[in-house]
Design a protein around this motif. Structure first.
Motif, short mmCIF file in Angstrom:
data_model
loop_
_atom_site.label_atom_id
_atom_site.label_comp_id
_atom_site.label_asym_id
_atom_site.label_seq_id
_atom_site.Cartn_x
_atom_site.Cartn_y
_atom_site.Cartn_z
N VAL A 178 -24.66 -9.46 22.43
CA VAL A 178 -25.23 -8.14 22.68
C VAL A 178 -26.43 -8.24 23.61
O VAL A 178 -26.56 -7.47 24.58
N ILE A 179 -27.31 -9.23 23.39
CA ILE A 179 -28.51 -9.37 24.22
C ILE A 179 -28.12 -9.76 25.65
O ILE A 179 -28.69 -9.25 26.62
N ALA A 180 -27.11 -10.64 25.80
CA ALA A 180 -26.65 -11.02 27.15
C ALA A 180 -26.13 -9.80 27.90
O ALA A 180 -26.37 -9.66 29.10
N ILE A 181 -25.43 -8.92 27.18
CA ILE A 181 -24.90 -7.72 27.83
C ILE A 181 -26.05 -6.77 28.18
O ILE A 181 -26.10 -6.22 29.28
N ILE A 182 -27.01 -6.60 27.25
CA ILE A 182 -28.16 -5.73 27.52
C ILE A 182 -28.87 -6.16 28.79
O ILE A 182 -29.13 -5.35 29.69
N VAL A 183 -29.15 -7.46 28.90
CA VAL A 183 -29.94 -7.95 30.03
C VAL A 183 -29.16 -7.81 31.34
O VAL A 183 -29.76 -7.60 32.40
N ILE A 233 -26.40 -5.53 31.98
CA ILE A 233 -26.00 -4.19 32.43
C ILE A 233 -27.18 -3.40 32.99
O ILE A 233 -26.99 -2.42 33.69
N ASN A 246 -29.22 -5.53 12.84
CA ASN A 246 -28.56 -4.39 13.50
C ASN A 246 -29.59 -3.39 14.00
O ASN A 246 -29.47 -2.84 15.10
N LEU A 298 -31.18 -4.72 17.10
CA LEU A 298 -30.29 -4.63 18.27
C LEU A 298 -30.16 -3.19 18.75
O LEU A 298 -30.04 -2.93 19.96
N PHE A 299 -30.20 -2.23 17.81
CA PHE A 299 -30.13 -0.83 18.22
C PHE A 299 -31.28 -0.48 19.17
O PHE A 299 -31.05 0.08 20.25
N SER A 325 -31.01 -2.19 22.46
CA SER A 325 -29.94 -1.66 23.32
C SER A 325 -30.40 -0.43 24.10
O SER A 325 -29.73 -0.01 25.05
N LEU A 326 -31.54 0.16 23.71
CA LEU A 326 -32.06 1.31 24.46
C LEU A 326 -32.95 0.88 25.63
O LEU A 326 -33.36 1.71 26.44
N PHE A 351 -31.70 1.89 29.10
CA PHE A 351 -31.93 3.31 29.36
C PHE A 351 -33.40 3.56 29.73
O PHE A 351 -33.69 4.24 30.72
#
Lengths: 200, 200, 200, 200
Positions: free
Chosen positions: D18-23, D25, D89, D92-93, D96-97, D100
């Motif tokens: 999840v963190i790899a995707i956050i950084v 995207i 969780n 990560l929520f 994940s913002l 944005f």
């Protein structure tokens, strides 16, 4: 020739990857409103974004709960048969539509249609879980303890499926009934998911 | 100096990551239609989205089938040579174009061109698989059982390549022939992929 | 207190994840042209998309080559010090800009500016590799064989950095010189990357 | 029945994904400006993109620092209880913002509102870290050395939370104060994160 069968670790890692991407790309639906400066933070950002943020939070809760359940399910799999592989692909397909349903609901928060579409995708996802547990019940008969766990989770999955499917027509009665169902199910799921640890 | 060669596990994990992303970002092509409220669920969402959803489902089926085949292929690799590394990169390149071809077909479901582009990308992907299996046949001669499996899968991959390539001109005869080919191939592939387990 | 240091496996897995996402989201820059039906496949799709596709293929080649080099580099790391962690973050930062530079170049294939931006991002990425190898040379002095490999790759990385940086002004002379440099470097890198295996 | 509890490795791998995707995207927020050719590289690309690039670089620094801290935190977890799962969780929520908030700030670099939103998301993220460390303090009482580390990091996390939350009102005094806080915190965090290794 065990090497030609997909190992449970591999299937789990692939599924985890797909679920991690699902949960994270949902945030891309939070489009940044333009001309915020003219309208101020509350009118320009918070009010237009509030329903999208609420939907995102709800779906985040749904997907991470499903991830936990997927993990618990995979932990019971010793051999990945072709049936399990395709039941899992089937589950991932429906889960992969959650970002779309979330975006659609976030765009149309006052429209019963939005809740119907969202309810449909969640119904299909949870029914896919139920299908996998039902398959587990038929496969793991020789292990009574494991079969008991499968049956217990299957009951909950069937209940969740019935509730989600009922949210589709009920959304046309009142969107608040649908919202209540959407929030109640993950709470119901994540509360007792590891509860049987107590009697272990 | 084994440490400087890429391990099969690492190559598999990297490829799995790329394939997981490919299969999941395709859903981003499902753009949410605007003004659904004015037109109703059927006219505003389901009818405009139906071809895109069907293409997405078809590509999901294609990519997860390829993932299974990639897994089966990687399971036969002991040493990742430079040739295998680049054959794998070549395969991932063509597979990475599947989301684009899916989006293009979903936008143009009545246009033979859409099926031609989709058929081309799938042809190139399956031909890349065939190339890897052909390389396997030449490499694993000393292991007759493994070479037999390589030859068996190679035959199927060549058949799939021929069918996909034939879908390109046939799409201009009738798009329904192309659709039939696109659906038949994953079905053909996922059905007997682990069938040789029976005689193990 | 080894548990508080990041393990090489973890750093590798995280970096692999980031690189897998970089290489795959680049394909999202291949926006599907509209109204293809009116113009036909060649004029409506292939001609407008050709430069973007060529850039995507070039960047795919660059990033998977970098992935191979990153793997080779990580294989030499026993202990992840804070310096290595941040050198690696620094490298991933520049690599993460490759999709942007690719999209910009694909949008402006006749503009020297596009090649300059692309050249700058690749320069920074390869210079980050050189920095990591230079750090390796200073760290692994007690292992002459490893230090020799570091020096050998460092030389190549410095050469690549010099070539990429020279592509920035040369793009304003002729974009074809820049293109030649951009293609020559990955070829130069992936050819002898495992060549020292022969003398092992 | 250990198999039904999520293993720390699994939780770590999912969180890393999840963190790899956050950084990664976040880079998609760097939209390519159009008509650069008419305006030249500086006016057409660098000037309009500079604030977005600066925000991206800042967020990259923030997220990779958080990744390091998450790794250090996970290394202290032996059993993933339901509480830890949901605290993670929750973390990560909020993380994940960050893409944005980064995109919003990059679009509105002169608007205090942008810094307030960014500050809010980082406050929530760091407070989630503090919550996890506080939980660690209460859980690992029997291991005095580990509890000491938890308390030490908790203090720093609380300090970071207080600083980030103060950046929200201070952004309305001057955006430069907010910027100073946003840059100071990751620097403060990544500098001494492994510093206690010295006294080991």
């Amino acid at each position: 020739m065990a090497q030609r069968v997909i190992s449970p670790e591999r299937l789990r890692a692939f599924s985890d990857g797909v679920i991690a991407i699902i949960v994270t790309i949902m945030v891309l639906e939070l489009k940044i409103p333009e001309h915020v400066g003219d309208k101020g933070l509350v009118n320009g950002l918070l009010i237009p974004l509030a329903p999208k943020l609420a939907c995102y939070a709800m779906s985040f809760l749904v997907v991470v709960t499903m991830w936990g359940n997927h993990y618990a399910l995979m932990a019971t799999v010793r051999d990945v048969t072709r049936t399990i592989l395709w039941l899992n692909n089937h589950l991932l397909f429906w889960m992969s539509l959650i970002p779309f349903a979330t975006g659609f609901l976030g765009d149309n928060p006052r429209l019963a249609d939005g809740y119907a579409v969202y309810g449909f995708v969640l119904t299909a996802s949870v029914a896919s879980f139920a299908l996998m547990r039902w398959h587990g019940v038929t496969q793991d008969r020789e292990d009574p303890e494991l079969a008991r766990v499968h049956r217990q989770v299957l009951k909950k999955s069937v209940l969740a499926t019935v509730l989600y499917v009922s949210a589709i027509p009920l959304a046309y009665v009142s969107i608040w009934i649908a919202i209540a169902i959407f929030i109640a199910i993950p709470v119901m799921f994540f509360l007792p998911i590891f509860a049987h640890r107590g009697d272990a």
